[in-house]
Design a protein around this motif. Sequence first.
Motif, PDB file in Angstrom:
ATOM      1  N   ALA A  34       9.060  -8.858 -34.589  1.00  0.00           N
ATOM      2  CA  ALA A  34      10.118  -8.075 -33.952  1.00  0.00           C
ATOM      3  C   ALA A  34       9.687  -6.623 -33.749  1.00  0.00           C
ATOM      4  O   ALA A  34      10.138  -5.964 -32.813  1.00  0.00           O
ATOM      5  N   LEU A  35       8.813  -6.132 -34.622  1.00  0.00           N
ATOM      6  CA  LEU A  35       8.302  -4.765 -34.519  1.00  0.00           C
ATOM      7  C   LEU A  35       7.089  -4.671 -33.595  1.00  0.00           C
ATOM      8  O   LEU A  35       6.556  -3.576 -33.380  1.00  0.00           O
ATOM      9  N   GLY A  36       6.635  -5.810 -33.079  1.00  0.00           N
ATOM     10  CA  GLY A  36       5.482  -5.813 -32.184  1.00  0.00           C
ATOM     11  C   GLY A  36       4.150  -5.786 -32.902  1.00  0.00           C
ATOM     12  O   GLY A  36       3.139  -5.382 -32.326  1.00  0.00           O
ATOM     13  N   LEU A  37       4.137  -6.189 -34.173  1.00  0.00           N
ATOM     14  CA  LEU A  37       2.896  -6.213 -34.956  1.00  0.00           C
ATOM     15  C   LEU A  37       2.395  -7.644 -35.102  1.00  0.00           C
ATOM     16  O   LEU A  37       3.198  -8.560 -35.265  1.00  0.00           O
ATOM     17  N   VAL A  38       1.095  -7.829 -35.055  1.00  0.00           N
ATOM     18  CA  VAL A  38       0.537  -9.158 -35.294  1.00  0.00           C
ATOM     19  C   VAL A  38       0.526  -9.420 -36.796  1.00  0.00           C
ATOM     20  O   VAL A  38       0.471  -8.492 -37.613  1.00  0.00           O
ATOM     21  N   GLU A  39       0.595 -10.690 -37.155  1.00  0.00           N
ATOM     22  CA  GLU A  39       0.678 -11.075 -38.569  1.00  0.00           C
ATOM     23  C   GLU A  39      -0.513 -10.580 -39.372  1.00  0.00           C
ATOM     24  O   GLU A  39      -0.382 -10.213 -40.543  1.00  0.00           O
ATOM     25  N   LYS A  47       8.376 -12.702 -39.333  1.00  0.00           N
ATOM     26  CA  LYS A  47       9.344 -12.555 -38.244  1.00  0.00           C
ATOM     27  C   LYS A  47       9.687 -11.090 -37.999  1.00  0.00           C
ATOM     28  O   LYS A  47       9.847 -10.670 -36.858  1.00  0.00           O
ATOM     29  N   THR A  48       9.793 -10.309 -39.057  1.00  0.00           N
ATOM     30  CA  THR A  48      10.083  -8.887 -38.908  1.00  0.00           C
ATOM     31  C   THR A  48       8.926  -8.181 -38.218  1.00  0.00           C
ATOM     32  O   THR A  48       9.140  -7.343 -37.330  1.00  0.00           O
TER      33      THR A  48
END
Length: 64
Positions: free
Chosen positions: A21-26, A17-18
Amino acid sequence: MPEETAEAPAPDSILTKTKKALGLVEEYTAFDVDIIMHINSVFATLHQLGVGPEDGFEIEDKEP
């Protein structure tokens, strides 16, 4: 006719989830260690304020 049962989706981890929120893919893991460090520092601050269990919280990876 057998009844279909829908399995509940696995909950997202705090790390996932963080990252969202930072715009990074998992799948992008280059900053995971840094993000985990910051999440745990927030947990430490909350513990100092008396929030949460006596032992505090800590994450190690994206697994629940």
